[in-house]
Design a protein around this motif. Structure first.
Motif, PDB file in Angstrom:
ATOM      1  N   PRO A   1      -2.923  70.224 -10.106  1.00  0.00           N
ATOM      2  CA  PRO A   1      -1.486  70.084 -10.317  1.00  0.00           C
ATOM      3  C   PRO A   1      -1.043  70.699 -11.652  1.00  0.00           C
ATOM      4  O   PRO A   1      -1.828  70.798 -12.598  1.00  0.00           O
ATOM      5  CB  PRO A   1      -1.269  68.574 -10.303  1.00  0.00           C
ATOM      6  N   ASP A   2       0.235  71.081 -11.711  1.00  0.00           N
ATOM      7  CA  ASP A   2       0.862  71.607 -12.930  1.00  0.00           C
ATOM      8  C   ASP A   2       0.609  70.640 -14.096  1.00  0.00           C
ATOM      9  O   ASP A   2       0.714  69.417 -13.941  1.00  0.00           O
ATOM     10  CB  ASP A   2       2.366  71.733 -12.658  1.00  0.00           C
ATOM     11  N   ALA A   3       0.275  71.195 -15.269  1.00  0.00           N
ATOM     12  CA  ALA A   3      -0.069  70.364 -16.430  1.00  0.00           C
ATOM     13  C   ALA A   3       1.065  69.416 -16.811  1.00  0.00           C
ATOM     14  O   ALA A   3       0.813  68.294 -17.274  1.00  0.00           O
ATOM     15  CB  ALA A   3      -0.427  71.254 -17.613  1.00  0.00           C
ATOM     16  N   ARG A   4       2.322  69.854 -16.584  1.00  0.00           N
ATOM     17  CA  ARG A   4       3.460  68.973 -16.909  1.00  0.00           C
ATOM     18  C   ARG A   4       3.523  67.780 -15.943  1.00  0.00           C
ATOM     19  O   ARG A   4       3.825  66.653 -16.357  1.00  0.00           O
ATOM     20  CB  ARG A   4       4.761  69.779 -16.856  1.00  0.00           C
ATOM     21  N   ALA A   5       3.233  68.027 -14.678  1.00  0.00           N
ATOM     22  CA  ALA A   5       3.214  66.933 -13.693  1.00  0.00           C
ATOM     23  C   ALA A   5       2.080  65.963 -13.996  1.00  0.00           C
ATOM     24  O   ALA A   5       2.251  64.734 -13.930  1.00  0.00           O
ATOM     25  CB  ALA A   5       3.063  67.503 -12.277  1.00  0.00           C
ATOM     26  N   THR A   6       0.920  66.508 -14.354  1.00  0.00           N
ATOM     27  CA  THR A   6      -0.243  65.668 -14.666  1.00  0.00           C
ATOM     28  C   THR A   6       0.030  64.792 -15.888  1.00  0.00           C
ATOM     29  O   THR A   6      -0.292  63.595 -15.883  1.00  0.00           O
ATOM     30  CB  THR A   6      -1.474  66.563 -14.918  1.00  0.00           C
ATOM     31  N   ALA A   7       0.646  65.387 -16.926  1.00  0.00           N
ATOM     32  CA  ALA A   7       0.925  64.628 -18.154  1.00  0.00           C
ATOM     33  C   ALA A   7       1.967  63.541 -17.907  1.00  0.00           C
ATOM     34  O   ALA A   7       1.823  62.400 -18.373  1.00  0.00           O
ATOM     35  CB  ALA A   7       1.406  65.577 -19.256  1.00  0.00           C
ATOM     36  N   ALA A   8       3.012  63.876 -17.152  1.00  0.00           N
ATOM     37  CA  ALA A   8       4.067  62.891 -16.885  1.00  0.00           C
ATOM     38  C   ALA A   8       3.513  61.733 -16.051  1.00  0.00           C
ATOM     39  O   ALA A   8       3.827  60.564 -16.302  1.00  0.00           O
ATOM     40  CB  ALA A   8       5.242  63.564 -16.174  1.00  0.00           C
ATOM     41  N   ALA A   9       2.678  62.050 -15.064  1.00  0.00           N
ATOM     42  CA  ALA A   9       2.100  60.998 -14.228  1.00  0.00           C
ATOM     43  C   ALA A   9       1.130  60.136 -15.039  1.00  0.00           C
ATOM     44  O   ALA A   9       1.116  58.911 -14.908  1.00  0.00           O
ATOM     45  CB  ALA A   9       1.383  61.624 -13.027  1.00  0.00           C
ATOM     46  N   ARG A  10       0.325  60.778 -15.888  1.00  0.00           N
ATOM     47  CA  ARG A  10      -0.646  60.026 -16.695  1.00  0.00           C
ATOM     48  C   ARG A  10       0.065  59.013 -17.587  1.00  0.00           C
ATOM     49  O   ARG A  10      -0.423  57.903 -17.790  1.00  0.00           O
ATOM     50  CB  ARG A  10      -1.496  60.976 -17.532  1.00  0.00           C
ATOM     51  N   ALA A  11       1.236  59.398 -18.118  1.00  0.00           N
ATOM     52  CA  ALA A  11       1.997  58.501 -18.998  1.00  0.00           C
ATOM     53  C   ALA A  11       2.450  57.242 -18.258  1.00  0.00           C
ATOM     54  O   ALA A  11       2.747  56.224 -18.883  1.00  0.00           O
ATOM     55  CB  ALA A  11       3.202  59.236 -19.587  1.00  0.00           C
ATOM     56  N   ARG A  12       2.499  57.332 -16.922  1.00  0.00           N
ATOM     57  CA  ARG A  12       2.847  56.139 -16.126  1.00  0.00           C
ATOM     58  C   ARG A  12       1.619  55.510 -15.461  1.00  0.00           C
ATOM     59  O   ARG A  12       1.748  54.645 -14.598  1.00  0.00           O
ATOM     60  CB  ARG A  12       3.893  56.492 -15.063  1.00  0.00           C
TER      61      ARG A  12
END
Ligand code: 4NP
Length: 155
Positions: free
Chosen positions: A51-62
């Motif tokens: 997945p796109d790094a931005r999607a991965t980072a946003a999901a990880r934060a949740r």
């Protein structure tokens, strides 16, 4: 046994986010042996990519881990494997409807049809936008995933 396939365009932003979040909700509900979850894209540009790094980072934060996922393209055989094929937007939905066999007995629908109070009908494509687009995707996907799980659990 229910089977759910989330579909977007690239399978690196919206549908992997739905895949990871819904899978986590299914596992938390103790239903992992009863509900199979997958995702794919209508396009082939990103096949094999995480997945796109931005999607991965946003999901990880949740608290959601998208890193094991890899993109693949939708295939006609998916109509034989999944009984709920859920599109992120109307363009994805049109693509699926055009390929849908006449005897397919499952559901082909917009994912946000399962959102309990949908503010929009489509999950907006965040690929060319800023970080805020990924937060919007997460808000929509978390709520629609809960609605989907309730719908699948309903007698
Ligand atoms: P997705 O976002 O459909 O949510 O995975 C996109 C990813 C890539 C592209 C478009 C949308 N692209 O054109 O490469």
């Amino acid at each position: 046994m229910a089977s759910v396939l989330f579909v977007c365009l690239g399978n690196i932003c919206r549908s992997p986010t739905a895949h990871g979040i819904f899978q986590a909700q299914v596992e938390a509900a103790g239903l992992a042996e009863h509900i199979a979850v997958d995702s794919c894209g209508t396009g082939a540009w990103h096949v094999g990519e995480p997945p796109d790094a931005r999607a991965t980072a946003a999901a990880r934060a949740r608290g959601f881990d998208l890193t094991p996922l890899r993109a693949r393209q939708f295939a006609a055989a998916d109509f034989e494997r999944f009984d709920h094929i859920l599109a992120m937007d109307r363009s994805n939905l049109s693509h699926l409807e055009a390929l849908r066999p006449a005897d397919y007995a499952g559901t082909v629908a917009l994912f946000l049809d399962f959102h309990p109070a949908p503010p929009v009908r489509e999950v907006p494509d965040p690929y060319y936008g800023g970080e805020g687009g990924f937060e919007d995707v997460l808000d929509l996907v978390e709520a629609a995933s809960r609605g989907l799980l309730e719908a699948l659990r309903a007698p």
